[in-house]
Every structure is written in C-alpha cells, then in structure tokens.
Design an enzyme around this catalytic site. Structure first.
Site, PDB file in Angstrom:
ATOM      1  N   ASP A 188       3.285  -5.504   0.105  1.00 44.41           N
ATOM      2  CA  ASP A 188       4.561  -4.815  -0.085  1.00 44.41           C
ATOM      3  C   ASP A 188       5.091  -4.238   1.229  1.00 44.41           C
ATOM      4  OD1 ASP A 188       2.238  -3.048  -0.330  1.00 44.41           O
ATOM      5  OD2 ASP A 188       3.687  -1.445  -0.624  1.00 44.41           O
ATOM      6  N   GLU A 212       0.867  -0.663  -1.556  1.00 44.24           N
ATOM      7  CA  GLU A 212       0.251   0.336  -0.687  1.00 44.24           C
ATOM      8  C   GLU A 212       1.254   1.424  -0.299  1.00 44.24           C
ATOM      9  OE1 GLU A 212      -0.886   1.952   3.405  1.00 44.24           O
ATOM     10  OE2 GLU A 212       0.934   0.962   2.748  1.00 44.24           O
ATOM     11  N   GLU A 213       2.496   0.998  -0.094  1.00 45.57           N
ATOM     12  CA  GLU A 213       3.509   1.940   0.413  1.00 45.57           C
ATOM     13  C   GLU A 213       3.856   3.024  -0.595  1.00 45.57           C
ATOM     14  OE1 GLU A 213       4.498   2.105   3.358  1.00 45.57           O
ATOM     15  OE2 GLU A 213       4.206   0.151   4.293  1.00 45.57           O
ATOM     16  N   ASP A 228      -3.606  -2.922   9.614  1.00 47.88           N
ATOM     17  CA  ASP A 228      -2.381  -2.229   9.213  1.00 47.88           C
ATOM     18  C   ASP A 228      -2.077  -1.119  10.202  1.00 47.88           C
ATOM     19  OD1 ASP A 228      -0.205  -1.560   7.713  1.00 47.88           O
ATOM     20  OD2 ASP A 228      -1.311  -0.537   6.134  1.00 47.88           O
ATOM     21  N   HIS A 250       9.043   0.854   9.104  1.00 44.75           N
ATOM     22  CA  HIS A 250       9.874   1.468   8.048  1.00 44.75           C
ATOM     23  C   HIS A 250      11.326   1.651   8.501  1.00 44.75           C
ATOM     24  CE1 HIS A 250       6.206   3.351   5.739  1.00 44.75           C
ATOM     25  NE2 HIS A 250       5.953   2.145   6.228  1.00 44.75           N
ATOM     26  N   HIS A 284      -1.675  -5.395   3.110  1.00 46.04           N
ATOM     27  CA  HIS A 284      -0.876  -5.214   1.887  1.00 46.04           C
ATOM     28  C   HIS A 284       0.393  -6.060   1.916  1.00 46.04           C
ATOM     29  CE1 HIS A 284       2.008  -2.208   3.646  1.00 46.04           C
ATOM     30  NE2 HIS A 284       0.961  -1.816   4.348  1.00 46.04           N
ATOM     31  N   ASP A 299       4.835  -4.376   8.887  1.00 47.15           N
ATOM     32  CA  ASP A 299       3.980  -3.491   8.104  1.00 47.15           C
ATOM     33  C   ASP A 299       4.072  -3.951   6.662  1.00 47.15           C
ATOM     34  OD1 ASP A 299       2.708  -1.456   6.787  1.00 47.15           O
ATOM     35  OD2 ASP A 299       4.160   0.091   7.295  1.00 47.15           O
TER      36      ASP A 299
HETATM   37 ZN   LIG Z   1       1.142  -0.601   6.111  1.00 48.24          ZN
END
Ligand SMILES: [Zn+2]
Length: 453
Positions: A123, A218-219, A241, A423, A121, A184
């Site tokens: 994003d 995705e997030e 991922d 994150h 992904h 990520d």
């Molecule tokens: Zn991810």
C-alpha cells in the site's frame, strides 16, 4: 553518501528529465563497483522496469474502509507479483484471502540453515493520491533543483532536500508533481523481487530458504494484522522500507494511544446559567494543561512526546486522540501520568465535567526484541562491510511493521530502500540506492547461510 558536495540549487540547471519505459525483462547487466567474488549479474534495467510497473497501480490505503486489504489495488498488485514470482521460479507462492503474498526461494545447501524473510508493503500512504502516477526517470542526475513536469509550481529544491547532493550521477525517479511516487514501499517490493530473481539466476550463491513476504495496509497501521510471524515462519526478517542507502533501523518508538473523552452537559443557551457544562471549553483547558515542550514540534532524537492529533465533538461530549511515544517503554507510563494530571486539572476547573481516559498499547521499541536475536543486526552490518560499505545504525521516531513482528517474536530490523520525500508529490527514489539494497539483501542471505539452523 556523505561528503559529496553538490552545486548550489540556484546556480545549476534542473536535472535532465526524460520518460523511459523499457521492455519487460532485459539482458543481464553487470554491476560495477563490486569485486569479482561479489560480482553481481543483477539486472538494473529489470529492477527499474518492475518498479515503474508497480508504481502505476494505485494501492493507496483507505483507513475508512473496514475491508482487508483496505483498497482493491493492493490485490491487483499482489496478483501481478504472484505471476512474476511464478515466472522467476519461486516455490510455494500464494496470495492468501487477505491479499498477503508469500513465496519461497528454496535453499541450495545440503544442511538446514536459518530461514531469512524479506518484507515490503504493497500500500501507499493515504494523504497523497496514488492514482495515475506518471513516473519520470532522470538518468545520470546532474544535481540542482528538479522541475516536475505535471505541475509548473512544483520543484524539488536542493535547499529543501540536501540528500539530492549525495545522488549526483544516480538514476533517480520522480513524480510529475500531481501524485506521490509510491517508492514507499514499492522500492522495497522491487528490491525484494530482484533479490529473489538474482538468487535463482545464481545458484552459486549459498543460501537457506528465503521467504518473500508482501503485506498490505502498513500505512494505516494494519500491516501485520493479518500476517503473524507463524505465517512467515522464518528465523529473521528484514523490511526494506527505509530512506537512502546503508541505513539499518534498529530502534523504533514504543507507542501507546490515549482516547480522552470529556463529558459535559448540553442545554439550550437561553437557560444555560449554572446548568450547562461545556465540554468544548473543558477540552481547551485540558489541552492547555499538556506541556508544550512534550510535543513532536518541540522534541527530537531520543525524546518522547504526547501528540493530540484529533479532536471532535460539541458541548455535550468531546473526544480527543493522543499519541504517546518514547524510546523507553517505561517512560510511556510517565507520559500517561501527564495526561491524567491534565484530566484532574480540567475536572477541577470545570465543575460538573467528567474526563475519561482509555490507553491502548500500540507497539514496542524493536530494540527490546532484537536484543534476543543479536544476529539480526550483526549480520546486516557484516553484509554491508563485506560490500565495503559503512552501515549506519539509526533510530526511527515512529514504528515499522518490524516493530510489531519483533514484538511478536520475529526479529525484524528495517533497511534502506532508496526512498526520499515520502508521502508527498515531491517524492523521489534512487535506482542506484535500490540496486545497493539488492546487493545488501543478497549478502545478508549469504551471511545467514554460514550458520546452522
Ligand atoms: Zn513504508
């Protein structure tokens, strides 16, 4: 990975930190540690350079947005990828009206073979800034805590992150402490680009069509919203991922979400006696009635939970959102029953209040769908073994885009991509683990090419 013990975090100086921005595409390098047949002319520097380029584009997802994708940076990164895919020489490259990038490495067999798709992904998470990312490359990480350059108060501590002990000698990439890194899932993006590049440069590696798919948002749970399996049109898909190295995620939670609405009765407090029904007090009783042991704070491994994560409102009305999670989809009903009981207790304790419950299905444990195509996990395991690595099957206490794809009929396990501390401004990635993922992806493609379509 396991078994390597590093120095204690106090006794060792921080790893050597230096910024390194290489040229676009370098010369082919040789990847050591792999036998001649598995020889890899994969390009480590190119993998790193692409990754460093991708993390500099701010693609933070925005869950307030009603647009798709939710942030313009995702379109910018997608456009860059389209151009690179053209340079590499893929076919049928497109970035569709939703920002989803799809391309194909055409198969080189004289017979039809199953189509393998790889997905990552574009994003990054919404909690931490992804603007003006200043990646720091540490070559031959020597172990020990890592001081981040842009914020004196921020150190990645070995005591907080013992995985650091398993990457001594690796090239690792950190932030400067002021943003996330975006490994990520830009590590996944870079890995898939290198797999495609490597397959095209090495026509002696047998493979069917290989689909490259980059999704958006995705997030914020919209990763598959505009990308149904019919668009991907493959036999199997793998998301890159995941954390660390050699992990195959083959189970996820099954998930529902409850919206609980408590209706009260508002009236001026001066004349409220026997007339006001306070939804705020009712909400407190409702939450108190949910068993504390059934919470994410008190559960682990295969245990499910109820997670009230949002509450808003006032005297007249309170709305709460509660995540319902379990590996066993049938237990979701039992957890929903707990919510209904809490509602009944609330109504009986607060005369005049009404509690409404709306439960929506979110996703289901991918194990259910993967059982219908056992080759998806089997061949991923075989690929690791052929590379003389020990794959670790894991369960995720969450969902992936693969959960949704799998439920919709495209079996999609998740693979390691060298992400750590995601994150967070303490995020870091390992180039060596990303490189290992390229080898795994290539070997998976080779394994699938041995089957007939
Ligand atoms: Zn991810």
């Amino acid at each position: 990975m396991a078994g390597q013990t590093g120095p204690s975090c106090e006794s060792k100086a921080p790893g050597r930190v230096r910024e390194k921005i290489g040229p676009g595409y370098g010369m082919l390098g040789n990847w050591s540690g792999i036998s001649k047949r598995r020889h890899f002319s994969m390009n480590r520097q190119r993998l790193l350079n692409r990754f460093l380029g991708y993390v500099k584009i701010d693609t933070k997802a925005d869950d307030e947005s009603t647009e798709y994708p939710s942030s313009p940076g995702q379109l910018v990164l997608g456009k860059m990828l389209v151009q690179q895919l053209q340079e590499i020489g893929l076919k049928d490259i497109r970035q569709d009206e939703n920002g989803i990038v799809i391309a194909t490495v055409p198969g080189n067999l004289d017979r039809p073979a199953p189509i393998v798709a790889f997905n990552a992904h574009l994003d990054t998470c919404r909690e931490t800034s992804g603007a003006n990312v200043q990646p720091n490359v540490i070559e031959k990480y020597e172990g020990g805590d890592i001081q981040l350059a842009g914020d004196k108060s921020k150190k990645i501590l070995v005591s907080d992150c013992p995985e650091l002990n398993s990457v001594i000698g690796h090239t690792i990439i950190t932030t400067d402490g002021t943003t996330l890194l975006g490994g990520d899932d830009k590590a996944g993006v870079a890995i898939i680009m290198e797999i495609a590049n490597h397959l095209i440069e090495n026509p002696d590696i047998p493979h069917g069509d290989v689909r490259v798919v980059f999704t958006c948002d995705e997030e914020i749970g919209r990763g598959t919203a505009k990308c149904p399996p019919s668009l991907i049109d493959a036999t199997v898909c793998y998301t890159f991922d995941g954390g660390a190295q050699d992990i195959i995620d083959h189970e996820t939670f099954s998930a529902d979400m409850a919206t609980v609405t408590i209706e009260g009765q508002n009236i001026h407090p001066s004349i409220a006696k026997d007339r006001m029904v306070n939804a705020v007090r009712a909400a407190a009783i409702f939450l108190e009635s949910l068993p504390a042991e059934l919470s994410p704070e008190r559960t682990s491994d295969r245990q499910g939970f109820l997670h009230p994560y949002s509450i808003e409102g006032g005297v007249a009305r309170v709305v709460m959102k509660i995540l319902i999670r379990d590996f066993d989809a049938e237990k979701l009903d039992q957890h929903a029953e707990v919510i209904r009981r809490a509602a009944a207790i609330t109504e009986s304790n607060v005369a005049g209040c009404r509690v409404g419950i709306d439960i929506r299905r979110q996703y289901r444990n991918m194990a259910e769908g993967l059982a219908k195509e056992p080759r998806a996990v089997k061949y991923a395991r075989e690929a690791h073994k052929r590379l003389k690595r020990e794959p670790k099957l894991q369960i995720i206490r969450g969902g992936t885009d693969g959960s949704q794809f799998t439920e919709q009929g495209l079996p999609t396990p998740n693979l390691s991509s060298g992400q750590h501390n995601i994150h967070s401004p303490m995020e870091w990635s390992s180039l060596d683990e990303m490189e290992a993922a390229v080898a795994v992806g290539t070997e998976i493609v080779r394994r699938w090419s041995e089957d007939q379509a």
